[in-house]
Scaffold this motif. Structure first.
Motif, PDB file in Angstrom:
ATOM      1  N   MET A   1      -6.691  -3.488 -29.289  1.00 17.71           N
ATOM      2  CA  MET A   1      -6.569  -4.409 -28.172  1.00 17.71           C
ATOM      3  C   MET A   1      -7.697  -5.432 -28.238  1.00 17.71           C
ATOM      4  O   MET A   1      -8.869  -5.069 -28.335  1.00 17.71           O
ATOM      5  CB  MET A   1      -6.625  -3.648 -26.843  1.00 17.71           C
ATOM      6  N   GLN A   2      -7.359  -6.730 -28.175  1.00 14.49           N
ATOM      7  CA  GLN A   2      -8.328  -7.820 -28.167  1.00 14.49           C
ATOM      8  C   GLN A   2      -8.039  -8.672 -26.942  1.00 14.49           C
ATOM      9  O   GLN A   2      -6.927  -9.179 -26.781  1.00 14.49           O
ATOM     10  CB  GLN A   2      -8.231  -8.651 -29.456  1.00 14.49           C
ATOM     11  N   ILE A   3      -9.044  -8.817 -26.080  1.00 14.11           N
ATOM     12  CA  ILE A   3      -8.861  -9.499 -24.810  1.00 14.11           C
ATOM     13  C   ILE A   3      -9.882 -10.610 -24.687  1.00 14.11           C
ATOM     14  O   ILE A   3     -11.030 -10.469 -25.114  1.00 14.11           O
ATOM     15  CB  ILE A   3      -8.976  -8.500 -23.634  1.00 14.11           C
ATOM     16  N   GLY A   4      -9.462 -11.755 -24.150  1.00 11.22           N
ATOM     17  CA  GLY A   4     -10.381 -12.876 -24.016  1.00 11.22           C
ATOM     18  C   GLY A   4      -9.686 -14.125 -23.516  1.00 11.22           C
ATOM     19  O   GLY A   4      -8.874 -14.071 -22.579  1.00 11.22           O
ATOM     20  N   ASP A  28     -13.128  -6.680 -28.560  1.00  9.91           N
ATOM     21  CA  ASP A  28     -12.372  -5.463 -28.868  1.00  9.91           C
ATOM     22  C   ASP A  28     -13.307  -4.267 -28.684  1.00  9.91           C
ATOM     23  O   ASP A  28     -14.198  -4.036 -29.511  1.00  9.91           O
ATOM     24  CB  ASP A  28     -11.844  -5.513 -30.307  1.00  9.91           C
ATOM     25  N   GLY A  29     -13.120  -3.536 -27.599  1.00  8.59           N
ATOM     26  CA  GLY A  29     -13.985  -2.387 -27.326  1.00  8.59           C
ATOM     27  C   GLY A  29     -13.630  -1.161 -28.125  1.00  8.59           C
ATOM     28  O   GLY A  29     -14.417  -0.206 -28.162  1.00  8.59           O
ATOM     29  N   ARG A  33     -16.329  -4.935 -31.398  1.00  7.17           N
ATOM     30  CA  ARG A  33     -16.591  -6.185 -32.111  1.00  7.17           C
ATOM     31  C   ARG A  33     -16.072  -7.357 -31.267  1.00  7.17           C
ATOM     32  O   ARG A  33     -15.220  -7.175 -30.383  1.00  7.17           O
ATOM     33  CB  ARG A  33     -15.905  -6.196 -33.483  1.00  7.17           C
ATOM     34  N   LYS A  34     -16.587  -8.562 -31.573  1.00  2.00           N
ATOM     35  CA  LYS A  34     -16.070  -9.783 -30.977  1.00  2.00           C
ATOM     36  C   LYS A  34     -15.416 -10.617 -32.087  1.00  2.00           C
ATOM     37  O   LYS A  34     -15.789 -10.512 -33.259  1.00  2.00           O
ATOM     38  CB  LYS A  34     -17.192 -10.577 -30.299  1.00  2.00           C
ATOM     39  N   ALA A  45     -18.316   0.606 -26.711  1.00  2.00           N
ATOM     40  CA  ALA A  45     -16.954   1.133 -26.821  1.00  2.00           C
ATOM     41  C   ALA A  45     -16.382   1.354 -25.430  1.00  2.00           C
ATOM     42  O   ALA A  45     -17.070   1.818 -24.528  1.00  2.00           O
ATOM     43  CB  ALA A  45     -16.960   2.448 -27.608  1.00  2.00           C
ATOM     44  N   TRP A  46     -15.131   0.995 -25.260  1.00  2.00           N
ATOM     45  CA  TRP A  46     -14.480   1.232 -23.974  1.00  2.00           C
ATOM     46  C   TRP A  46     -13.570   2.443 -24.050  1.00  2.00           C
ATOM     47  O   TRP A  46     -13.266   2.953 -25.137  1.00  2.00           O
ATOM     48  CB  TRP A  46     -13.722   0.002 -23.496  1.00  2.00           C
TER      49      TRP A  46
END
Length: 1168
Positions: A1-4, A28-29, A33-34, A45-46
């Motif tokens: 999952m990549q959120i932004g 991305d938790g 990384r970003k 980490a999420w």
């Protein structure tokens, strides 16, 4: 999952998502990384349930993220800005991932100063609502002194609605303006929820409950129904989000406050019934309030303070306690372990507070005493609960499921606690009822149509098939009569899912149902109702009458019953009345008259069993992964410490690397051991183990009672047997080493009862499903691998043991036989020649994937079951021949398939181009080899127990069986022992997947058979076996010499030379083969050497015309009638077992006569 964030010009596809293109930025938790075309490390980490805040500052051109309100720092700078540049929220998801967004429609959980949500809050309404709430609080906190005529302060928890006109008018004016605002999500969460949270956090539970009750009373009094319903729906959804996304804190205070508020709301009867009917299952679709999420970051959850000292077991065994005895611990290890256990107890006590609150919620939902204003809560719950099960059952295998498995595990445990509470409460007021310890589901629930099982498979097949084939049994045993014409109509309805047209229903003739000697009754109109569900038509499409077998029914006492869908049922349909038994209609004579408990609790119990089958067992197995990780890291740490001790001090570079590795492993173990403590407290605690154990015993009693109904047992859903098998497996494999199944009350009795069920039903003809039959067979095969469970099989009644062994000895053709053969092998393992090993000699240096596999358990043979097998093989003239012929047929097939496959593997390995052998082919090849070895071991057991089957030639089939056996043994020996042969080359390759293929297992199995025939048998039997073995044209003495590492037989009177280490020799396996067994092999070799020399000297040349035209190995000795063709007796006897046609002309053989060329005489014997 990549959120932004991204601009409108970004184009995404299956390969490129947010952060993979220019002008798109993501965090991305999962990978920490970003992303913006390139990627670098960023953030933390999420975990599921975390809240990510995505912050964009277009003034400074920066972008940053927060995790649960904690800033992760600036992620990106110098964003593109200017005319035409706009940024939008964006996310890229993988399969099975989900996320919930809040752009400002609800108050932000973690607002950040200087930033605004995308959607502005309703500030004007918010101010107005807060002022009205202040007025409302003021009314609750004051009262009018009737004596002095002035307002005085009072505790709001003591406020009572007593009908004072001034107060009521004031509240009416407040709610006239307040009610419309309370229908808005933002205001409910920001104003009303904040007020109620403050009440719960500031006062005692009793005080909070009083205030919440008064507030809800006023809401229902002064607001319209649709207004208060919208308000309650928003309030409960807000409460759910707060609970679900709250971070784990050391005292679990947030979760406790939210659960207490939920309980206070649900204690209000009218609100509870509305929420139960319209929100708790219809909107949420999952049981979030009963879940306690596991923290991914132990430091944020405060586990370091709760458990300051970590510890982990040195070696673990899922069979019981830690395999390393406590007395072997060092003083330091003992101190650490006790400190760790004290920390675990502290954590467990805090979690138990949350669990008790969750149980209280379910107790409120299962209340059946609140039926003053309509239907009781329990019956609303049953309707929703059944629908919940149906949705999850229909979605099984199609991820994502409506209810995640981790939620289902917690829900099951809380449900069992609440269920047992009400069950035992009912027992206290009804002495004739049963305690929850004796709970089970009566068998009539499965066939009277009162409970909907959707499309779940029954033991006997489809429900439509069962009600047709067993309608007579239903009438005679359960007093349920079904009209055949209506039954036929129901079958046609099943074929067409559309509702029946009204004209067709009108044209159908009126049918009648006769009961005993009474007059037929007209068909009730409700039976033609098109609203009855297709899945509930077992009795709904047929006129059904039930009568109590204890006395005849008169005309006035006739009872008509129909099956209703879950939504249509009433309390009377479930609990029954003075003339109607509700869920228990159709009680068979084997069932007691007194009720177990309330019928509604039986349906809840049935649902709990179904829940375990849907996903709970799978999740229990998944959570074991944490314990496995601890074991792996502990082993890696021990290996690193050993290397540190052995490493020379001069190698500082190696010492530095090892020290670094040691630190990494220690930190990881500290983290995992604390996480493991959480998992043990929430999933694998002693209380959770007792819940699963109780469910196992419920299933055992249910199966036992269902079995007594005879053919009606086929109506039981398959999942009851599955849950019995799987729950036992979970107790044995998943809860150790902290808790042992042996500590459970009634452990030995439960093992015996499960053994009796497996022994009886693995070959039960009433069970037709292939999957459940395979599960039963595999469960029995695993059961006999462990000493405790094998002894339980030996404790079941002798009649059941004999019946089980009789089923195992049934011919292998036309049924799955591999597991059957495996069971017989396990009963023999430990008694055969060189058959006392746990792992094969050549695999000792490799680490097994799972040391707890049944195949890797220590040998535990059963002499009792072996004796039953021997008695049955001696019992009748057909039992032994049919069984042994099937074993020999399967051995011939398995070994031939194995040889064919290793030829293909060898050819692929010798090609010049690079080839990869299919892993499935390797697996099948290894399986065929293992089957060949196990079949040989079964033959060895048979010859040991009942040698006369082969050696007593007064039996009509003994000679034929012995010749077939000798032929197969010679084939195996020749293939395996030939110099530089195919088998040798494939074994040398050591291909992954063929680890079990080696000389030792198959050669010792063959040797065991030969020793039993040629050394242990009586003199007459030894002579016959020797003659048959030598007469086989495939016999080679060199193959027997190969067993002792010799290429040629030794000269008579000389000692055997020392074995060559490069060659295979049984003498090299002294840890596996005793000196006595080696002496027997040497005696056998000497005997065959002598007999072979004598046979060679006495043999006379035979004309080719006198040899059998089928095998060319034996002289012609039989002639067929009436066609007159000839062959040897061995060939024709084997042929007649499966076919009565002549080899040559296909004429039917009537008889077989002995044929002697010299004498020309014949004696007639009937064809086999």
């Amino acid at each position: 999952m990549q959120i932004g964030w991204c601009t409108i010009n970004c184009r995404f596809n299956q390969e490129e998502g947010v952060g993979d293109t220019h002008n798109s930025y993501a965090y991305d938790g999962n990978r920490v990384r970003k992303w913006n075309v390139t990627t670098t490390n960023y953030g933390k980490a999420w975990a599921a349930g975390d809240i990510v805040s995505c912050l964009i500052d277009l003034d400074d051109g920066t972008l940053s993220f927060c995790l649960n309100g904690v800033s992760l720092g600036t992620a990106f700078e110098n964003l593109s800005r200017g005319l035409g540049m706009a940024y939008f929220p964006a996310i890229s998801l993988s399969f099975k991932e989900s996320v919930a967004f809040n752009f400002g429609s609800r108050p932000l959980r973690y607002p950040v100063a200087g930033y605004r949500p995308l959607q502005d809050p309703p500030r004007a309404d918010l101010v107005r609502a807060q002022k009205l709430l202040g007025c409302f609080q003021a009314v609750l906190s004051v009262e009018l002194d009737s004596v002095e005529g002035r307002l005085v302060e009072k505790n709001s928890s003591e406020w009572q609605l007593q009908g004072q006109p001034t107060v009521l008018l004031t509240l009416a004016h407040i709610f006239h303006r307040f009610a419309p605002l309370l229908r808005k999500v933002y205001l409910v969460e920001a104003v009303l929820m904040s007020f109620l949270r403050g009440v719960v956090e500031a006062g005692t539970p009793a005080q909070a409950q009083s205030v919440v009750r008064q507030v809800l009373d006023l809401l229902w009094l002064f607001m319209e129904d649709h207004e208060v319903q919208d308000c309650l729906k928003h309030l409960m959804m807000s409460l759910l989000r707060l609970y679900r996304f709250s971070p784990i804190v050391p005292d679990l205070g947030l979760q406790i406050h939210y659960l207490r508020l939920t309980i206070a709301i649900l204690r209000h009867e009218k609100s509870r019934k509305f929420l139960l009917s319209n929100v708790l299952f219809d909107v949420l679709r999952s049981v979030v309030f009963f879940y306690i999420k596991s923290p991914l970051r132990v430091e944020e959850a405060g586990l370091q303070e709760l458990i300051p000292t970590t510890w982990w077991p040195h070696r673990s065994s899922r069979e019981g306690k830690d395999s390393k005895d406590v007395k072997d611990e060092t003083a330091e290890e003992r101190v650490r372990r006790r400190a760790y256990e004290r920390g675990c107890q502290r954590l467990k006590k805090r979690i138990e507070v949350v669990e008790e609150l969750q149980v209280q919620i379910l107790k409120l939902l299962l209340n059946n005493k609140d039926d003053n204003g309509g239907e009781a809560s329990r019956y609303i719950f049953l309707t929703k609960f059944r629908k919940f099960l149906q949705e999850n059952a229909s979605g099984r295998g199609n991820m994502p499921m409506l209810c995640p498995p981790e939620y289902m595990v917690c829900f099951l445990h809380r449900l069992i606690s609440a269920l047992r509470y009400y069950w035992d409460e009912y027992k206290a007021s009804n002495p004739r009822a049963s305690f929850s310890e004796e709970a089970y589901i009566p068998p009539q629930v499965f066939y009277n149509g009162k409970v909907d099982y959707f499309d779940l498979q029954r033991l006997g097949g489809l429900l439509s098939h069962l009600r047709k084939t067993l309608k007579d049994d239903l009438a005679s045993k359960a007093n349920i009569l079904i009209d055949p014409l209506e039954l036929q109509a129901a079958t046609m309805d099943d074929l067409d899912e559309d509702e029946e047209p009204a004209p067709a229903a009108a044209q159908r003739p009126t049918q009648a149902l006769a009961m005993g000697g009474v007059l037929p009754l007209p068909r009730p109109s409700w039976l033609s109702s098109p609203t009855l569900g297709r899945a509930n038509r077992f009795l709904s499409t047929a006129a059904v009458s039930l009568m109590t077998p204890r006395r005849p029914l008169s005309t006035s006492e006739k009872v008509k019953v129909r099956t209703l869908s879950a939504e249509q049922r009433t309390r009377e349909d479930i609990e029954g009345s003075h003339w109607n038994e509700g869920l228990l209609l159709g009680r068979p004579p084997e069932e007691p008259e007194q009720p177990l408990t309330e019928n509604s609790l039986l349906e809840v119990l049935d649902g709990a069993v179904m829940m375990y089958n849907l996903s709970v067992h799978q999740q229990l197995g998944k959570m074991v992964g944490v314990s496995d990780d601890v074991n792996e890291y502990a082993m890696a740490l021990r290996d690193t410490e050993d290397k540190l001790r052995r490493c020379p001090k001069r190698r500082k570079d190696i010492l530095a690397e090892l020290t670094k590795s040691q630190k990494v492993f220690s930190e990881k173990l500290d983290h995992l051991s604390r996480r493991l403590a959480w998992v043990h407290a929430t999933v694998y605690s002693q209380e959770k183990m007792l819940d699963i154990y109780w469910l196992l015993r419920v299933c055992l009693r249910t199966i036992e009672h269902g079995d007594r109904t005879g053919s009606l047992f086929a109506f039981m859903p398959e999942f009851y047997l599955s849950v019995a098998i799987n729950s036992y497996s979970a107790l044995k494999n998943y809860f150790g080493p902290v808790h042992s199944m042996e500590e459970l009350p009634g452990y030995e009795e439960t093992l015996t009862r499960l053994a009796a069920i497996l022994a009886k039903h693995f070959a039960d003809t009433r069970i037709v499903g292939t999957d459940i039959r395979d599960s039963l067979m595999q469960a029995l095969a695993s059961y006999v691998c462990y000493p405790h469970s094998l002894r339980a099989v030996e404790r079941i009644p002798e009649e059941q043991r004999v019946a089980m062994v009789r089923s195992l000895l049934a011919p292998y053709e036309q049924r799955p036989w591999a597991q059957t053969n495996w069971i017989l092998v396990r009963l023999w393992r430990g008694c055969g020649f060189g058959y006392r090993y746990t792992r094969l000699p050549h695999l000792l240096k490799t680490k097994p994937e799972d040391a707890n596999l049944p195949s890797l358990q220590k040998p535990c043979p059963s002499t009792l079951l072996q004796q039953h097998m021997a008695d049955l093989l001696r019992e009748g003239p057909d039992v032994a021949p049919s069984f042994l012929n099937s074993v020999l047929n399967q051995l011939n097939w398995a070994f031939s398939e194995f040889i064919g496959m290793i030829q293909e593997i060898q050819q692929a390995a010798e090609r010049l181009e690079r080839n990869f052998v299919d892993s499935r082919q390797l697996k099948v090849c290894a399986t065929c080899f293992d089957l060949s070895v196990s079949l040989l071991r079964v033959l060895e057991m048979t010859i040991t127990l009942v040698p006369e089957i082969f050696l007593d030639w007064s039996r009509p089939t003994s000679e034929m069986l012995l010749r077939r056996l000798a032929q197969l043994l010679n084939q195996v020996l020749n293939r395996v022992t030939a110099e530089r042969n195919l088998f040798d080359r494939v074994v040398t390759l050591r291909l992954p997947g063929l680890e079990s293929v080696d000389h030792y297992p198959i050669l010792v199995a063959v040797t065991g058979i030969l020793v039993r025939l040629l050394v242990h048998g009586p003199a007459s039997g030894t002579e016959r076996a020797t003659s048959v073995l030598l007469a086989d044209p495939c016999f080679q003495l060199r193959s027997i010499c190969y067993l002792l590492g010799q290429s040629e037989p030794p000269a008579p009177g000389t000692a055997l030379p020392a074995p060559d280490r490069k060659r295979f020799s049984l003498q090299s396996y002294t840890d596996y083969i005793s000196l006595e067994e080696l002496a027997q092999v040497e005696q056998m070799l000497a005997h065959l050497t002598s007999a072979s020399a004598q046979a060679a000297a006495a043999s006379l040349p035979t004309s080719e015309e006198d040899l059998c035209p089928i095998c060319y190995a034996h002289p012609i000795s039989a002639v067929f009638q009436p066609c007159g063709h000839k062959s040897c007796k061995a060939c024709i006897n084997q042929h007649l077992m499966n076919n009565k046609d002549c080899f040559f002309c296909k004429a039917t053989i009537v008889s077989v006569e002995d044929w002697d060329k010299a004498a020309g005489a014949s004696t007639t014997s009937s064809a086999a």
